[in-house]
Design an enzyme around this catalytic site. Sequence first.
Site, PDB file in Angstrom:
ATOM      1  N   GLU A 255       0.891  -1.176   0.000  1.00  0.00           N
ATOM      2  CA  GLU A 255       0.000   0.000   0.000  1.00  0.00           C
ATOM      3  C   GLU A 255       0.920   1.214   0.000  1.00  0.00           C
ATOM      4  O   GLU A 255       1.524   1.531   1.016  1.00  0.00           O
ATOM      5  CB  GLU A 255      -0.874   0.016   1.256  1.00  0.00           C
ATOM      6  N   CYS A 289      -2.086   9.082   2.739  1.00  0.00           N
ATOM      7  CA  CYS A 289      -1.724   8.506   1.436  1.00  0.00           C
ATOM      8  C   CYS A 289      -2.662   9.002   0.339  1.00  0.00           C
ATOM      9  O   CYS A 289      -2.259   9.208  -0.796  1.00  0.00           O
ATOM     10  CB  CYS A 289      -1.738   6.993   1.514  1.00  0.00           C
TER      11      CYS A 289
HETATM   12  P1  NAD Z   1       8.517   4.662   4.706  1.00  0.00           P
HETATM   13  O1  NAD Z   1       8.466   3.850   3.475  1.00  0.00           O
HETATM   14  O2  NAD Z   1       9.710   5.489   4.954  1.00  0.00           O
HETATM   15  O3  NAD Z   1       8.400   3.709   5.982  1.00  0.00           O
HETATM   16  C1  NAD Z   1       7.299   2.842   6.174  1.00  0.00           C
HETATM   17  C2  NAD Z   1       7.741   1.654   7.012  1.00  0.00           C
HETATM   18  O4  NAD Z   1       8.668   0.886   6.243  1.00  0.00           O
HETATM   19  C3  NAD Z   1       8.480   2.040   8.296  1.00  0.00           C
HETATM   20  O5  NAD Z   1       8.120   1.132   9.314  1.00  0.00           O
HETATM   21  C4  NAD Z   1       9.935   1.880   7.913  1.00  0.00           C
HETATM   22  O6  NAD Z   1      10.779   1.621   8.997  1.00  0.00           O
HETATM   23  C5  NAD Z   1       9.856   0.688   6.973  1.00  0.00           C
HETATM   24  N1  NAD Z   1      10.952   0.596   6.001  1.00  0.00           N
HETATM   25  C6  NAD Z   1      11.649   1.608   5.443  1.00  0.00           C
HETATM   26  N2  NAD Z   1      12.579   1.118   4.595  1.00  0.00           N
HETATM   27  C7  NAD Z   1      12.454  -0.240   4.617  1.00  0.00           C
HETATM   28  C8  NAD Z   1      13.135  -1.314   3.973  1.00  0.00           C
HETATM   29  N3  NAD Z   1      14.134  -1.088   3.131  1.00  0.00           N
HETATM   30  N4  NAD Z   1      12.735  -2.579   4.215  1.00  0.00           N
HETATM   31  C9  NAD Z   1      11.710  -2.816   5.058  1.00  0.00           C
HETATM   32  N5  NAD Z   1      11.048  -1.854   5.730  1.00  0.00           N
HETATM   33  C10 NAD Z   1      11.418  -0.566   5.508  1.00  0.00           C
HETATM   34  O7  NAD Z   1       7.183   5.509   4.707  1.00  0.00           O
HETATM   35  P2  NAD Z   1       6.695   6.546   5.805  1.00  0.00           P
HETATM   36  O8  NAD Z   1       7.489   7.789   5.637  1.00  0.00           O
HETATM   37  O9  NAD Z   1       6.644   5.916   7.152  1.00  0.00           O
HETATM   38  O10 NAD Z   1       5.164   6.776   5.352  1.00  0.00           O
HETATM   39  C11 NAD Z   1       4.846   7.627   4.325  1.00  0.00           C
HETATM   40  C12 NAD Z   1       4.502   6.869   3.055  1.00  0.00           C
HETATM   41  O11 NAD Z   1       3.509   5.881   3.319  1.00  0.00           O
HETATM   42  C13 NAD Z   1       3.885   7.777   2.014  1.00  0.00           C
HETATM   43  O12 NAD Z   1       4.416   7.496   0.744  1.00  0.00           O
HETATM   44  C14 NAD Z   1       2.401   7.421   2.082  1.00  0.00           C
HETATM   45  O13 NAD Z   1       1.675   7.732   0.932  1.00  0.00           O
HETATM   46  C15 NAD Z   1       2.444   5.972   2.362  1.00  0.00           C
HETATM   47  N6  NAD Z   1       1.164   5.493   2.923  1.00  0.00           N
HETATM   48  C16 NAD Z   1       0.336   4.739   2.132  1.00  0.00           C
HETATM   49  C17 NAD Z   1      -0.909   4.307   2.611  1.00  0.00           C
HETATM   50  C18 NAD Z   1      -1.848   3.489   1.734  1.00  0.00           C
HETATM   51  O14 NAD Z   1      -2.816   2.954   2.246  1.00  0.00           O
HETATM   52  N7  NAD Z   1      -1.625   3.377   0.438  1.00  0.00           N
HETATM   53  C19 NAD Z   1      -1.299   4.648   3.915  1.00  0.00           C
HETATM   54  C20 NAD Z   1      -0.429   5.422   4.683  1.00  0.00           C
HETATM   55  C21 NAD Z   1       0.799   5.831   4.181  1.00  0.00           C
END
Ligand code: NAD
Length: 483
Positions: A255, A289
């Site tokens: 997502e 998001c």
């Molecule tokens: P992010 O990708 O930086 O982090 C999300 C999670 O992934 C965190 O727990 C982080 O520690 C983990 N992560 C980061 N790199 C990783 C890797 N290489 N391997 C495994 N895990 C890893 O995102 P964020 O800054 O926390 O959230 C913002 C993003 O999330 C935005 O792009 C937003 O649109 C998206 N989002 C999408 C939805 C949806 O339903 N589509 C909902 C909420 C947020």
Amino acid sequence: MKHSFRHFIEGAAVESSDGARMALVNPVDETEYASAARGTAADVDRAVKAAHHQLKRGAWRSLTGAQRGLLLNKLADLVLRDTELLADMDAQAIGRSPMEPRMMDVPNAVANLRAAAGWANALEGRTIPTGGYMGMSTLSYTVREPVGVIGAIVPWNSPLMITTWKLAALLAAGCTVVIKPSEETPQSALHLAALCREAGFPDGVVNVVTGFGEVVGRALCEHPLVDKISFTGSPEAGREIQRNAGPLFKRVALELGGKSAQIVFDDASFDDAVRGCAMGIFVNQGQVCAAGSRILVQKGIAQRFAAALAEVARSVKVGDPSQPGVQMGPVAKKAQQERVNRYIRAGIQEGARLLAGGIGEPSRGYFVQPTIFAGASNAMTIAREEIFGPVGTVIEFDTDEQAVELANDSSYGLAATVWTANLNRAHKVAQALEVGAVGVNCWSPLDANLPWGGLKTSGIGREGGISGALAYTEEKVITLLLP
Ligand code: NAD
């Protein structure tokens, strides 16, 4: 005294294998208010083994769907009981007013758990007519089995609600889980895991390992006993996750982000559309998001509409969300503040007209200004890239076809809204949009019964509704020879 959070593995709070910790920073005043265990691959291994044990040999394995449903309903009761505490945890972690999680995130979490409690006893197979086997009759049917151990990786913007999208559905399907909350917001996931224990889930079914994505998230993706990664977050991390989970052919649900269009036709109720579009881009400081960051407005009303949106932006009171009258707190972290300001700068440099907001004065706390650009084109950086902040860009269009073309001209495809009084137009435009959800004269409701997910760079798979629960099952075919 500062609170100190630990992992939750096999029903107990534990420190990291190397004792390392990470700081949790209050975005309102930039002070360290707590710390949490900084997980290692060894912590992930321990948690995954506990989850795997429950799946293969533990008490969890023999529970019926109805019994899992009862546990989920009990958990929903406990989440409801702890509404204030959970809302305060999520609010403090990202500098939001507790009112929003109290009114939206916690009730949604409860609804997700209650809906899944129903699905737990309704994941049925099918009986399928076939041509038989070597001239003899057969009976073929399918059963739904749990996918296995799930690695659930969660972002910081709505921690509790997003965790329960995953948790509720996977527990309904009979899976077990290791949750990796965002490094900024581990509190509510840890409390949720403790509530699972109180509700009666066997120890090891729900585990939480806190820490950074590159270590804990990566270890989940690479662990041979993890069967599926369910990820919500940025496309960059999503790509990395696919690469790391790929070699073992793990199931992956993603997502990801969005660049959602809010399409306003000149026959729409003007005031309702202004209110709706403002909410669509300013709620949760735009850290949503589905944030409606591209506001496509029909030419005849575009200038007046942009001016009205700018008026709303200017009226939003920004500050410490615990103070009376404050409507918008800071963004969640320094990197996010810098990101939002970078995009505001890009908008100005590329020639969009700044109607409200802009880069604020330097201050303590990660504050940004609610910002509206007008006179923009869909080719500008602010119209193409996800900002994840309270920055709306007004772009004009002439015809219905142009509106659809502009809306679809994006690498993302998560959500959209259509504002019109014309029912025919509403259906036609909604069907032509390349997104996972369309709201007509409203935002697509966050309802536990509705599937949620995106196309293109917005991700793979659906959460929510029965689609969400089915995504945590594998369909097995069984055939009996009936000679
Ligand atoms: P992010 O990708 O930086 O982090 C999300 C999670 O992934 C965190 O727990 C982080 O520690 C983990 N992560 C980061 N790199 C990783 C890797 N290489 N391997 C495994 N895990 C890893 O995102 P964020 O800054 O926390 O959230 C913002 C993003 O999330 C935005 O792009 C937003 O649109 C998206 N989002 C999408 C939805 C949806 O339903 N589509 C909902 C909420 C947020």
